[in-house]
Design a protein around this motif. Structure first.
Motif, PDB file in Angstrom:
ATOM      1  N   GLY A  85       0.805  -1.212   0.000  1.00 38.30           N
ATOM      2  CA  GLY A  85       0.000   0.000   0.000  1.00 38.30           C
ATOM      3  C   GLY A  85       0.840   1.264   0.000  1.00 38.30           C
ATOM      4  N   GLU A  87       2.569   3.988  -1.545  1.00 35.68           N
ATOM      5  CA  GLU A  87       2.389   4.516  -2.899  1.00 35.68           C
ATOM      6  C   GLU A  87       3.702   4.888  -3.573  1.00 35.68           C
ATOM      7  OE1 GLU A  87      -0.408   7.705  -2.709  1.00 35.68           O
ATOM      8  OE2 GLU A  87      -1.995   6.417  -1.919  1.00 35.68           O
ATOM      9  N   SER A  88       4.708   5.152  -2.789  1.00 34.54           N
ATOM     10  CA  SER A  88       5.974   5.618  -3.342  1.00 34.54           C
ATOM     11  C   SER A  88       7.100   5.102  -2.457  1.00 34.54           C
ATOM     12  CB  SER A  88       5.976   7.156  -3.355  1.00 34.54           C
ATOM     13  OG  SER A  88       7.268   7.667  -3.508  1.00 34.54           O
ATOM     14  N   ALA A  93       7.087   8.859   2.187  1.00 33.23           N
ATOM     15  CA  ALA A  93       6.155   7.749   2.385  1.00 33.23           C
ATOM     16  C   ALA A  93       6.581   6.897   3.582  1.00 33.23           C
ATOM     17  CB  ALA A  93       6.076   6.901   1.122  1.00 33.23           C
ATOM     18  N   ASP A 109      -3.802   1.859   6.043  1.00 28.19           N
ATOM     19  CA  ASP A 109      -3.634   2.049   4.605  1.00 28.19           C
ATOM     20  C   ASP A 109      -2.345   1.416   4.083  1.00 28.19           C
ATOM     21  OD1 ASP A 109      -2.263   3.974   6.063  1.00 28.19           O
ATOM     22  OD2 ASP A 109      -2.426   5.510   4.512  1.00 28.19           O
TER      23      ASP A 109
END
Length: 159
Positions: A85, A87-88, A93, A109
């Motif tokens: 999960g 994202e980067s 992050a 998340d």
């Protein structure tokens, strides 16, 4: 579905996590010791002391979150687990994930997989401990401030 993580990866991550916890405990302790000395500077108004303390503790906790974020970044980079999960793979992050774990918010998340679970658990425990330790430290300083303030009022009335 059985976990295919090699036991050696789990041991390595466990030892690294314990080492990181010990290092951050020493770091936190030394920072509180330094703050104690800084707060005892004569002539500094008690309210200013408390502001310095709260700001200093904020910086301390951010620094500890950054340390854990770097550990997560390194762990994922060498293939010891993953953060599903995420994202980067940019540092922000990892910082976000570390802050969520450290403060025990647990949004859900981002989910740790493999050996990353070990560091996640360790950070959650130590983050909770550090926040509690800092809250206790702040309370003791506030108690001292209130005591000093009470003495000042008593002294002023006697004059």
């Amino acid at each position: 579905m059985p976990d295919a993580t090699p036991i050696s990866d789990l041991w390595i991550t466990s030892f690294l996590s314990i080492g990181l916890v010990l290092a951050t405990v020493l770091f936190h302790y030394e920072a509180l010791r330094i703050y104690t000395r800084m707060l005892e500077v004569p002539g500094r108004h008690p309210r200013v002391r408390i502001l310095y303390l709260v700001f200093g503790l904020f910086i301390l906790h951010i620094t500890e979150i950054v340390i854990f974020a770097m550990a997560f970044w390194a762990l994922i980079a060498i293939g010891f687990g993953e953060l599903h999960g995420l994202e980067s793979h940019q540092f922000y992050a990892f910082f976000y994930y570390s802050a969520v774990v450290y403060t025990t918010l647990g949004f859900g998340d981002i989910i740790p997989l493999g050996p990353a679970k070990i560091l996640t658990a360790m950070e959650a425990l130590i983050g909770l401990g550090f926040i509690t330790w800092s809250a206790s430290f702040t309370f003791l300083e506030m108690q001292r401030y209130w005591r000093d303030d009470q003495r000042g009022r008593t002294t002023r009335r006697r004059k």
